[in-house]
Scaffold this motif. Structure first.
Motif, mmCIF file in Angstrom:
data_model
loop_
_atom_site.group_PDB
_atom_site.id
_atom_site.type_symbol
_atom_site.label_atom_id
_atom_site.label_comp_id
_atom_site.label_asym_id
_atom_site.label_seq_id
_atom_site.Cartn_x
_atom_site.Cartn_y
_atom_site.Cartn_z
ATOM 1 N N GLY A 75 42.570 109.386 86.143
ATOM 2 C CA GLY A 75 41.838 109.668 87.366
ATOM 3 C C GLY A 75 40.944 108.499 87.721
ATOM 4 O O GLY A 75 40.747 107.581 86.919
ATOM 5 N N ASN A 131 37.267 122.921 86.562
ATOM 6 C CA ASN A 131 38.081 122.400 87.660
ATOM 7 C C ASN A 131 39.259 121.564 87.175
ATOM 8 O O ASN A 131 39.956 120.928 87.968
ATOM 9 N N SER A 132 39.515 121.583 85.889
ATOM 10 C CA SER A 132 40.618 120.827 85.313
ATOM 11 C C SER A 132 41.916 121.625 85.400
ATOM 12 O O SER A 132 41.931 122.853 85.301
ATOM 13 N N ARG A 133 43.037 120.918 85.550
ATOM 14 C CA ARG A 133 44.327 121.613 85.488
ATOM 15 C C ARG A 133 44.606 122.129 84.074
ATOM 16 O O ARG A 133 45.494 122.954 83.879
ATOM 17 N N PRO A 148 36.408 117.191 79.251
ATOM 18 C CA PRO A 148 37.358 116.316 79.942
ATOM 19 C C PRO A 148 36.979 114.850 79.780
ATOM 20 O O PRO A 148 35.792 114.495 79.797
ATOM 21 N N SER A 167 42.978 112.482 80.519
ATOM 22 C CA SER A 167 43.969 112.395 81.591
ATOM 23 C C SER A 167 43.547 111.280 82.541
ATOM 24 O O SER A 167 42.427 110.781 82.475
ATOM 25 N N ILE A 225 38.250 111.463 81.612
ATOM 26 C CA ILE A 225 39.085 110.868 82.656
ATOM 27 C C ILE A 225 39.172 109.370 82.422
ATOM 28 O O ILE A 225 38.156 108.686 82.273
ATOM 29 N N VAL A 261 36.840 111.239 90.193
ATOM 30 C CA VAL A 261 37.365 112.342 89.366
ATOM 31 C C VAL A 261 36.606 112.412 88.049
ATOM 32 O O VAL A 261 36.238 113.496 87.590
ATOM 33 N N ARG A 262 36.329 111.258 87.459
ATOM 34 C CA ARG A 262 35.585 111.251 86.198
ATOM 35 C C ARG A 262 34.181 111.831 86.387
ATOM 36 O O ARG A 262 33.699 112.620 85.563
ATOM 37 N N ASP A 322 33.140 114.003 88.539
ATOM 38 C CA ASP A 322 33.100 115.425 88.892
ATOM 39 C C ASP A 322 33.865 116.312 87.925
ATOM 40 O O ASP A 322 33.930 117.530 88.125
ATOM 41 N N ALA A 323 34.453 115.748 86.889
ATOM 42 C CA ALA A 323 35.337 116.527 86.019
ATOM 43 C C ALA A 323 34.573 117.557 85.197
ATOM 44 O O ALA A 323 33.527 117.252 84.606
ATOM 45 N N THR A 324 35.096 118.774 85.183
ATOM 46 C CA THR A 324 34.598 119.845 84.323
ATOM 47 C C THR A 324 35.793 120.571 83.734
ATOM 48 O O THR A 324 36.932 120.438 84.214
#
Length: 359
Positions: A19, A31-33, A50, A17, A52, A23-24, A26-28
């Motif tokens: 970002g 916490n992802s939509r 994820p 996705s 990003i 965002v990349r 901190d992405a997990t």
């Protein structure tokens, strides 16, 4: 980073996705939509992570994708002025080296663009539809069609969020003046000469290559039915009272009265949509695949077909008119859809395991 292909006891998927760098970093999955999709994949034994994306760090994303067995993509065609041009090239390169990609950019160019409305206009979901391949043909053909056939909807080939979608009406008693309404939220009707409309739409031939022209559907106010598909099977439905292409109320385009209603989600067994489900699974999707040259393993893991209500048939039953297919970034989704996605991904993994282990 080592991206050498190797067999693994646990198959891996990257969920891609847009970002920025923060965002990349901190992405997990948590916490992802797409957290419900991550959970559903884990349930069937697939490890997802994820990924990003932004053009500024495309190389790092490419390395990450090459290390996975498959890639699920949720990126809009247009986002804050950015297109998918660079990403689509990257995804083609990744797919050519082994990982499967859903939806593959070449599949999106067949079914996830407005041109699908023209190419499949002969199917049961079709309507009165034309395609303009050049600005010259648009200028020469559209005015007479509008005067003869009544209100039309113009659509740029690639877009999202109502960008480049216009309702156009001829104004009686005027010399070449039309009333237009953009489908983007907050728009208001504008009266302009044909030349101004042509100038506004001409850039669409550069990005998308064509403009699609459909008859306006008078039952627009009855709402839009979104049919969610995982490969060739229905994964659920959504119904929403939309306000796009509806003139705003006296309170104005930003008033509460002008906002669309909530999208009410339903599972695939919702009784009120079973006729549509049978048409999608038994007729229209197989016919679309044959028309566009898409085999079932290439269908997106998640996609949706948006329908408006057409005129009722002789027996008083609803008919449905396709207004677009979303294959680039289909989200939000019904509660039942993550499990359907996981089942389809598992099938794709089983189909490609031999290929990957030999790569």
């Amino acid at each position: 980073m080592d991206t050498e292909r190797h067999s693994s006891p646990r198959q891996t998927v990257a969920i891609l996705s847009r970002g920025d760098a923060a965002v990349r970093r901190d992405a997990t999955a948590q916490n992802s939509r797409f957290v419900r999709v991550f959970e559903a994949l884990a349930t069937v034994g697939i490890e997802a992570s994820p990924a990003i994306y932004d053009e500024s760090f495309a190389g790092a994303v490419r390395d990450q994708l090459l290390a996975a067995d498959g890639v699920l993509v949720w990126v809009d065609p247009i986002h804050q002025g950015k297109t998918r041009a660079g990403l689509d090239a990257l995804l083609r390169d990744v797919a050519a080296q082994g990982p499967w990609v859903s939806a593959h950019p070449d599949v999106i160019l067949k079914m996830g663009v407005k041109d699908v409305l023209y190419r499949t206009r002969h199917l049961g979901w079709g309507a009165d539809t034309y395609r303009y391949d050049t600005a010259a043909s648009f200028r020469s053909e559209f005015p007479a069609r509008l005067r003869t056939d009544g209100p039309r909807v113009l659509k740029q080939n690639r877009g999202n969020g109502g960008q480049g979608v216009w309702k156009v009406e001829a104004l009686p008693g005027t010399d070449g003046v039309v009333r237009v309404l953009h489908a983007q939220r907050g728009s208001i009707p504008e009266d302009m000469p044909f030349d101004a409309l042509f100038a506004r739409c001409e850039p669409y031939f550069g990005w998308g290559g064509c403009i699609i022209d459909q008859a306006f559907q008078p039952r627009l106010a009855d709402g839009m039915i979104r049919c969610y598909m995982s490969s060739a099977k229905v994964a659920g439905f959504g119904h929403q009272k939309i306000k796009a292409l509806v003139p705003p109320p006296p309170q104005g385009p930003d008033s509460p009265e002008a906002q669309p209603g909530p999208r009410i989600m339903y599972g695939p067994d919702a009784p009120q949509f079973q006729a549509l489900r049978r048409s999608m699974e038994d007729e229209w999707t197989p016919q679309m695949m044959a028309t566009l040259g898409i085999d079932e393993p290439s269908l997106p893991v998640i996609w949706d077909a948006d329908f408006l209500y057409g005129p009722k048939d002789a027996a008083g039953a609803d008919t449905y008119v396709l207004c677009e297919i979303n294959a680039s970034s289909c989200f939000a989704i019904p509660d039942e859809a993550p499990a359907a996605i996981a089942r389809t991904v598992k099938q794709r993994m089983l189909r490609t395991t031999g290929v990957h282990s030999d790569a």
